[in-house]
Write an enzyme that holds these catalytic residues in place. Structure first.
Site, PDB file in Angstrom:
ATOM      1  N   GLU A 124      -2.605   0.856   2.084  1.00 24.24           N
ATOM      2  CA  GLU A 124      -1.275   0.235   1.997  1.00 24.24           C
ATOM      3  C   GLU A 124      -0.354   1.078   2.876  1.00 24.24           C
ATOM      4  OE1 GLU A 124      -0.682  -2.529   0.487  1.00 24.24           O
ATOM      5  OE2 GLU A 124      -2.555  -2.725  -0.626  1.00 24.24           O
ATOM      6  N   CYS A 149       8.864   0.697   1.177  1.00 22.15           N
ATOM      7  CA  CYS A 149       8.086   0.079   2.260  1.00 22.15           C
ATOM      8  C   CYS A 149       8.445  -1.390   2.435  1.00 22.15           C
ATOM      9  CB  CYS A 149       6.598   0.228   1.966  1.00 22.15           C
ATOM     10  SG  CYS A 149       6.165  -0.431   0.344  1.00 22.15           S
ATOM     11  N   GLU A 182       8.929   1.867  12.495  1.00 26.38           N
ATOM     12  CA  GLU A 182       9.412   2.085  11.131  1.00 26.38           C
ATOM     13  C   GLU A 182      10.329   3.307  11.082  1.00 26.38           C
ATOM     14  OE1 GLU A 182       6.719   3.619   8.039  1.00 26.38           O
ATOM     15  OE2 GLU A 182       7.414   2.000   6.745  1.00 26.38           O
TER      16      GLU A 182
HETATM   17  P1  NAD Z   1       2.104  10.035   4.512  1.00 31.56           P
HETATM   18  O1  NAD Z   1       1.078   9.186   5.171  1.00 31.56           O
HETATM   19  O2  NAD Z   1       2.662  11.169   5.258  1.00 31.56           O
HETATM   20  O3  NAD Z   1       1.537  10.654   3.162  1.00 31.56           O
HETATM   21  C1  NAD Z   1       1.017   9.846   2.125  1.00 31.56           C
HETATM   22  C2  NAD Z   1       0.030  10.682   1.326  1.00 31.56           C
HETATM   23  O4  NAD Z   1      -1.078  10.992   2.143  1.00 31.56           O
HETATM   24  C3  NAD Z   1       0.592  12.013   0.843  1.00 31.56           C
HETATM   25  O5  NAD Z   1       0.092  12.305  -0.436  1.00 31.56           O
HETATM   26  C4  NAD Z   1       0.039  12.988   1.871  1.00 31.56           C
HETATM   27  O6  NAD Z   1      -0.070  14.309   1.408  1.00 31.56           O
HETATM   28  C5  NAD Z   1      -1.324  12.381   2.141  1.00 31.56           C
HETATM   29  N1  NAD Z   1      -1.921  12.748   3.427  1.00 31.56           N
HETATM   30  C6  NAD Z   1      -1.316  13.177   4.551  1.00 31.56           C
HETATM   31  N2  NAD Z   1      -2.225  13.432   5.519  1.00 31.56           N
HETATM   32  C7  NAD Z   1      -3.433  13.134   4.998  1.00 31.56           C
HETATM   33  C8  NAD Z   1      -4.771  13.169   5.505  1.00 31.56           C
HETATM   34  N3  NAD Z   1      -5.033  13.568   6.743  1.00 31.56           N
HETATM   35  N4  NAD Z   1      -5.780  12.780   4.705  1.00 31.56           N
HETATM   36  C9  NAD Z   1      -5.528  12.354   3.445  1.00 31.56           C
HETATM   37  N5  NAD Z   1      -4.287  12.319   2.902  1.00 31.56           N
HETATM   38  C10 NAD Z   1      -3.251  12.696   3.665  1.00 31.56           C
HETATM   39  O7  NAD Z   1       3.235   9.027   4.028  1.00 31.56           O
HETATM   40  P2  NAD Z   1       4.611   9.405   3.321  1.00 31.56           P
HETATM   41  O8  NAD Z   1       5.527   9.970   4.358  1.00 31.56           O
HETATM   42  O9  NAD Z   1       4.344  10.174   2.085  1.00 31.56           O
HETATM   43  O10 NAD Z   1       5.122   7.971   2.877  1.00 31.56           O
HETATM   44  C11 NAD Z   1       5.877   7.130   3.675  1.00 31.56           C
HETATM   45  C12 NAD Z   1       5.019   6.032   4.267  1.00 31.56           C
HETATM   46  O11 NAD Z   1       4.368   5.316   3.207  1.00 31.56           O
HETATM   47  C13 NAD Z   1       5.829   4.987   5.005  1.00 31.56           C
HETATM   48  O12 NAD Z   1       5.171   4.659   6.196  1.00 31.56           O
HETATM   49  C14 NAD Z   1       5.828   3.800   4.057  1.00 31.56           C
HETATM   50  O13 NAD Z   1       6.003   2.543   4.670  1.00 31.56           O
HETATM   51  C15 NAD Z   1       4.486   3.926   3.435  1.00 31.56           C
HETATM   52  N6  NAD Z   1       4.421   3.204   2.171  1.00 31.56           N
HETATM   53  C16 NAD Z   1       3.685   2.061   2.115  1.00 31.56           C
HETATM   54  C17 NAD Z   1       3.629   1.336   0.943  1.00 31.56           C
HETATM   55  C18 NAD Z   1       2.831   0.067   0.836  1.00 31.56           C
HETATM   56  O14 NAD Z   1       2.623  -0.397  -0.268  1.00 31.56           O
HETATM   57  N7  NAD Z   1       2.356  -0.501   1.930  1.00 31.56           N
HETATM   58  C19 NAD Z   1       4.324   1.788  -0.183  1.00 31.56           C
HETATM   59  C20 NAD Z   1       5.066   2.966  -0.077  1.00 31.56           C
HETATM   60  C21 NAD Z   1       5.107   3.676   1.101  1.00 31.56           C
END
Ligand code: NAD
Length: 481
Positions: A249, A283, A385
């Site tokens: 997601e 999001c 975004e």
């Molecule tokens: P992010 O991708 O930086 O981090 C999300 C999670 O992934 C965190 O727990 C992070 O520690 C972990 N992570 C980071 N690098 C990783 C790796 N290499 N391997 C595994 N895990 C890793 O995202 P964010 O900044 O926390 O959140 C914002 C983003 O989330 C925005 O792009 C937003 O649109 C998206 N989002 C999407 C939805 C949806 O339902 N589609 C919902 C909420 C947020």
């Protein structure tokens, strides 16, 4: 200072390496707690605990698993005030939002899947003539990896772990290192609710260490991830050669399409909310507002006036409509997009700058809600975004034109359409490339519906039975009669 702990094998424990990360309060800019800086050793312990708990948990009757999840839901409700305050302090969001949306939704997630699993049935196919019957058994996978982001911390964390646990999997979960507090508080509630040791394990820390170790772990065959598109791509690259089952997601750049025949007041009021709720860090926020030409100036002027009235301030104060953005780094990113918008020819109608809030929040990370007009529909500001309190306004002439505008990003998460013309509403909905479409409303959620995005917004669907299908492996058994 409060030290968050990992939750492994039913115990609250320190990370093996003994290292910690500073946890900031975004409203004050101050460190207020410490997060385990876990690594692959902690993930290994969590995966082993989950594997050991799996045989008993997967054989526990669904009704009993559901009862434990509902007990956790009740405890979340009982601790509403303390969880809401923790979420607000950790994330910067207004306390009122945490109390009315985030935390109630977390308990709804647990309750929804605690009951849904008792109604989840599989199919049988009778073969006429051949006299055979096929039936499908849906087995839990074993250990599921659940990784969640910072914008709706407990809400999205429970949205993953609830279906995974209900379906009989054990879980190794990682909340965002930016907002870990409510997942930690949840682990205390899980112990109180009598969740057996090892069924849910929560490992805190950085994504590139803990998240990557969960994704790469050979005994975690299924990964549910919510976060940025770039991270989703990295996860897919690790998981694909291991043939892991993935639900991704990811990000969005959602259009909010306003036709001139809409219910003006409803469209205006809801668009304020869909633009700036949670400081635009949802999001599903509609960050590109397209307005049909005859309504453009009237809508723009009324919208800007309402945005100017949004109170930016201390998230813990009752009247605050806009709290802090989640981190200094994120604030700088959002501000850099506002600069980009200016370079691309945009006019800032309101906002466009950092805000210094008086009192205890003078060092916090606040941005004035920002409205920009005059940008090409396909410029970077309108296609990348931003994930902050920034929206663009763009007029359109025809239905064909606005569909082209809406579809011109690589994303496809959600869209909103405002019109009284029912035929047009459906026609446009079916042509916009988004997994979720709202007509004359926004963020109205029925937890039974499929939730997820198209294109760079993700792969797979969560919600309802979709999530229970994702967290189980179907097996067909054919019996010749
Ligand atoms: P992010 O991708 O930086 O981090 C999300 C999670 O992934 C965190 O727990 C992070 O520690 C972990 N992570 C980071 N690098 C990783 C790796 N290499 N391997 C595994 N895990 C890793 O995202 P964010 O900044 O926390 O959140 C914002 C983003 O989330 C925005 O792009 C937003 O649109 C998206 N989002 C999407 C939805 C949806 O339902 N589609 C919902 C909420 C947020």
């Amino acid at each position: 200072m409060k030290q968050i702990q990992n939750y492994i094998n039913g115990q609250l424990v320190a990370p093996v390496a003994g290292q910690h990360i500073d946890n900031y309060n975004p409203a004050t800019g101050e460190v207020y707690s410490l997060i385990p800086d876990s690594d692959e050793q902690d993930v290994e312990r969590a995966a082993q605990a989950a594997q050991a708990a799996f045989p008993a948990w997967s054989k526990t009757p669904a009704e009993k698993r559901g009862r434990i999840l509902m007990h956790i839901a009740d405890l979340i409700d009982q601790h509403l005030d303390c969880l809401a305050e923790a979420e607000s302090v950790d994330n910067g969001k207004p306390l009122k939002l945490a109390r009315t949306v985030d935390i109630p939704r977390a308990s709804s997630n647990m309750r929804f899947y605690g009951t849904a699993i008792q109604h989840f049935a599989s199919e049988a196919h009778y073969m006429e003539g051949t006299e055979a019957i096929n039936y499908t058994v849906r087995h839990p996978h074993g250990v599921a990896g659940c990784i969640s982001p910072w914008n709706l911390p407990l809400y999205l964390f429970t949205w993953k772990i609830a279906p995974a646990l209900a379906a009989g999997n054990c879980v190794v979960a990682k909340p965002s290192e930016v907002t870990p507090m409510t997942a930690y508080l949840l682990s205390e509630l899980c112990i109180e609710a009598g969740l057996p040791a090892g069924v849910l394990n929560i490992v805190h820390g950085y994504g590139h260490k803990v998240g990557a170790a969960i994704v790469a772990h050979s005994e975690v065959p299924v990964i549910s991830f919510t976060g940025g598109t770039k991270t989703g791509r990295a996860i897919a690259a690790t998981a694909a050669p291991m043939f892991k089952k993935l639900s991704l997601e990811l990000g969005g750049k959602n259009p909010n399409i306003i036709f001139a025949d809409c219910d003006f007041n409803n469209a205006l009021h809801t668009s304020i909310h869909s633009s700036f709720a949670n400081q635009g860090q949802i999001c599903l926020c509609g960050s590109r507002i397209f307005i049909e030409l005859p309504l453009y100036e009237t809508f723009r002027d009324a919208f800007v006036e309402k945005v100017k009235a949004l109170t930016v301030g201390d998230p813990l104060e009752e009247g605050t409509k806009q709290g802090a953005v989640v981190s200094e780094q994120h604030m700088q990113k959002v501000l850099s997009y506002i600069e980009l918008a200016k370079q691309e020819g945009g006019t800032i109608l309101t906002g466009g700058h950092q805000v210094q809030v008086e009192g205890r929040c003078t060092k916090g990370w606040f941005i004035a809600p920002t409205v920009i007009e005059g940008l090409p529909y396909n410029c970077r500001t309108n296609t990348e975004e931003i994930f902050g309190p920034v929206v663009t306004l763009t007029p359109f002439d025809t239905e064909e034109e606005v569909i082209q505008y809406a579809n011109c990003t690589d994303y496809g998460l959600s869209a909103t359409i405002w019109t009284h013309n029912l035929q047009r509403a459906h026609r446009v909905a079916h042509q916009v490339h988004s997994g979720i479409i709202w007509i004359n409303t926004w963020l109205l959620r029925d937890l039974r519906t499929p939730f997820g995005g198209m294109r760079n917004s993700g792969v797979g669907r969560e919600g309802g039975f979709e999530a229970l299908r994702f967290f189980t492996e179907p097996q067909n058994v054919c019996v010749k009669l």
